[in-house]
Design a protein around this motif. Structure first.
Motif, PDB file in Angstrom:
ATOM      1  N   GLU A  49      -4.224  14.825   6.608  1.00 20.40           N
ATOM      2  CA  GLU A  49      -3.925  13.406   6.754  1.00 20.40           C
ATOM      3  C   GLU A  49      -3.267  12.889   5.486  1.00 20.40           C
ATOM      4  O   GLU A  49      -3.301  13.537   4.441  1.00 20.40           O
ATOM      5  N   ALA A  50      -2.717  11.709   5.561  1.00 16.16           N
ATOM      6  CA  ALA A  50      -2.189  11.041   4.384  1.00 16.16           C
ATOM      7  C   ALA A  50      -3.339  10.320   3.675  1.00 16.16           C
ATOM      8  O   ALA A  50      -4.296   9.889   4.305  1.00 16.16           O
ATOM      9  N   PHE A  51      -3.215  10.233   2.381  1.00 11.55           N
ATOM     10  CA  PHE A  51      -4.233   9.555   1.578  1.00 11.55           C
ATOM     11  C   PHE A  51      -3.630   8.276   1.010  1.00 11.55           C
ATOM     12  O   PHE A  51      -2.478   8.263   0.578  1.00 11.55           O
ATOM     13  N   PHE A  52      -4.424   7.227   1.008  1.00 14.50           N
ATOM     14  CA  PHE A  52      -3.909   5.913   0.664  1.00 14.50           C
ATOM     15  C   PHE A  52      -4.409   5.424  -0.678  1.00 14.50           C
ATOM     16  O   PHE A  52      -5.565   5.676  -1.060  1.00 14.50           O
ATOM     17  N   GLY A  53      -3.535   4.707  -1.371  1.00 16.15           N
ATOM     18  CA  GLY A  53      -3.954   3.991  -2.560  1.00 16.15           C
ATOM     19  C   GLY A  53      -4.758   2.769  -2.166  1.00 16.15           C
ATOM     20  O   GLY A  53      -4.863   2.424  -0.984  1.00 16.15           O
ATOM     21  N   GLN A  54      -5.301   2.102  -3.173  1.00 18.90           N
ATOM     22  CA  GLN A  54      -6.176   0.960  -2.897  1.00 18.90           C
ATOM     23  C   GLN A  54      -5.410  -0.315  -2.654  1.00 18.90           C
ATOM     24  O   GLN A  54      -5.991  -1.340  -2.327  1.00 18.90           O
ATOM     25  N   GLY A  55      -4.080  -0.247  -2.805  1.00 24.12           N
ATOM     26  CA  GLY A  55      -3.258  -1.411  -2.514  1.00 24.12           C
ATOM     27  C   GLY A  55      -3.017  -2.290  -3.726  1.00 24.12           C
ATOM     28  O   GLY A  55      -3.777  -2.273  -4.698  1.00 24.12           O
ATOM     29  N   THR A  56      -1.944  -3.043  -3.660  1.00 24.62           N
ATOM     30  CA  THR A  56      -1.580  -4.001  -4.716  1.00 24.62           C
ATOM     31  C   THR A  56      -1.327  -5.358  -4.086  1.00 24.62           C
ATOM     32  O   THR A  56      -0.467  -5.483  -3.205  1.00 24.62           O
ATOM     33  N   ARG A  57      -2.050  -6.337  -4.538  1.00 23.12           N
ATOM     34  CA  ARG A  57      -1.841  -7.712  -4.063  1.00 23.12           C
ATOM     35  C   ARG A  57      -0.828  -8.380  -4.964  1.00 23.12           C
ATOM     36  O   ARG A  57      -1.101  -8.628  -6.129  1.00 23.12           O
ATOM     37  N   LEU A  58       0.351  -8.622  -4.439  1.00 23.44           N
ATOM     38  CA  LEU A  58       1.413  -9.271  -5.210  1.00 23.44           C
ATOM     39  C   LEU A  58       1.497 -10.744  -4.819  1.00 23.44           C
ATOM     40  O   LEU A  58       1.620 -11.065  -3.627  1.00 23.44           O
ATOM     41  N   ILE A 104       0.843  -1.194   0.000  1.00 17.60           N
ATOM     42  CA  ILE A 104       0.000   0.000   0.000  1.00 17.60           C
ATOM     43  C   ILE A 104       0.878   1.244   0.000  1.00 17.60           C
ATOM     44  O   ILE A 104       1.850   1.322   0.755  1.00 17.60           O
ATOM     45  N   CYS A 105       0.506   2.195  -0.841  1.00 17.35           N
ATOM     46  CA  CYS A 105       1.221   3.468  -0.824  1.00 17.35           C
ATOM     47  C   CYS A 105       0.319   4.541  -0.232  1.00 17.35           C
ATOM     48  O   CYS A 105      -0.909   4.400  -0.210  1.00 17.35           O
ATOM     49  N   SER A 106       0.923   5.579   0.250  1.00 14.63           N
ATOM     50  CA  SER A 106       0.155   6.736   0.688  1.00 14.63           C
ATOM     51  C   SER A 106       0.928   7.998   0.357  1.00 14.63           C
ATOM     52  O   SER A 106       2.144   7.964   0.167  1.00 14.63           O
ATOM     53  N   ALA A 107       0.203   9.082   0.268  1.00 16.00           N
ATOM     54  CA  ALA A 107       0.814  10.357  -0.102  1.00 16.00           C
ATOM     55  C   ALA A 107       0.211  11.452   0.750  1.00 16.00           C
ATOM     56  O   ALA A 107      -0.956  11.394   1.126  1.00 16.00           O
ATOM     57  N   ARG A 108       1.050  12.428   1.017  1.00 10.97           N
ATOM     58  CA  ARG A 108       0.586  13.559   1.830  1.00 10.97           C
ATOM     59  C   ARG A 108       0.814  14.841   1.063  1.00 10.97           C
ATOM     60  O   ARG A 108       1.891  15.036   0.493  1.00 10.97           O
TER      61      ARG A 108
END
Lengths: 120, 115
Positions: free
Chosen positions: A108-117, A93-97
């Motif tokens: 707050e930081a905002f998060f991506g939806q995630g990557t299932r590897l 999961i990534c997040s950006a501020r």
């Protein structure tokens, strides 16, 4: 709210190959992006902090040569898992501020939806 | 060391009843505290934050949290739970580090709202 897009959402790769995951802030500029790894039923573990135009800061125990991070612009950071092995299978999961100087000090930081590897 | 603790792995509550998800923290200085929710195979969604000011913070979807400095707690609450609230909830604290910030997350609490 601000949107962070992470791509791909799912990826299956063969052992020994490399996989690149992208994290984009769609409607704001992010000087700093964060990369997390989440194991099943566990919390998010910070892997590294990605700073635009400079080298990423890795947390203790994270192999920087295995998890390559590039933050080439204020809206894009990439995580490349090199020579992937089955034990690298996880949810990333990534997040950006938003930038502090544009009012982001208290945001707050905002998060991506995630990557299932999945590495097979 | 700076840390966040969520003492309960899972919380079960009947629909319509009030819910509380607990969080305590250990940080130096004034804490910036956050609650996020995660649905299966999804990233985290922001619920609310405490930076300064009123100890009772209201957030998304009817959730609120109370900052208690003396008890170093930031419990998440909702007066009336919905089945759709069932998800994984994370408490987090933002800490300054090397000229920037990073977030430290609790271990998460799975909320199950029973119809």
């Amino acid at each position: 709210g601000a949107v962070v897009s992470q791509h791909p959402s799912r990826v299956i790769c063969k052992s020994g190959t490399s996989v690149k995951i992208e994290c984009r802030s769609l409607d704001f500029q992010a000087t700093t992006m964060f990369w997390y790894r989440q194991f099943p039923k566990q919390s998010l573990m910070l892997m590294a902090t990605s700073n635009e135009g400079s080298k990423a800061t890795y947390e203790q125990g994270v192999e920087k040569d295995k998890f390559l991070i590039n933050h080439a612009s204020l809206t894009l950071s990439t995580l490349t898992v090199t020579s992937a092995h089955p034990e690298d299978s996880s949810f990333y999961i990534c997040s950006a501020r938003p930038q502090i100087r544009t009012g982001g000090r208290h945001t707050e930081a905002f998060f991506g939806q995630g990557t299932r590897l999945t590495v097979v | 060391a700076q840390s966040v603790a969520q003492p309960e792995d899972q919380v079960n509550v009947a629909e319509g009843n009030p819910l509380t998800v607990k969080c305590t923290y250990s940080v130096s200085g004034n804490p910036y505290l956050f609650w996020y929710v995660q649905y299966p195979n999804r990233g985290l969604q922001f619920l609310l934050k405490y930076i300064t000011g009123d100890n009772l913070v209201k957030g998304s979807y009817g959730f609120e949290a109370e900052f208690n400095k003396s008890q170093t707690s930031f419990h998440l609450k909702k007066p009336s739970a919905l089945v759709s609230d069932s998800a994984l909830y994370f408490c987090a604290v933002r800490v300054a580090t090397s000229g920037t910030y990073k977030y430290i997350f609790g271990t998460g609490t799975r909320l199950k709202v029973l119809a």
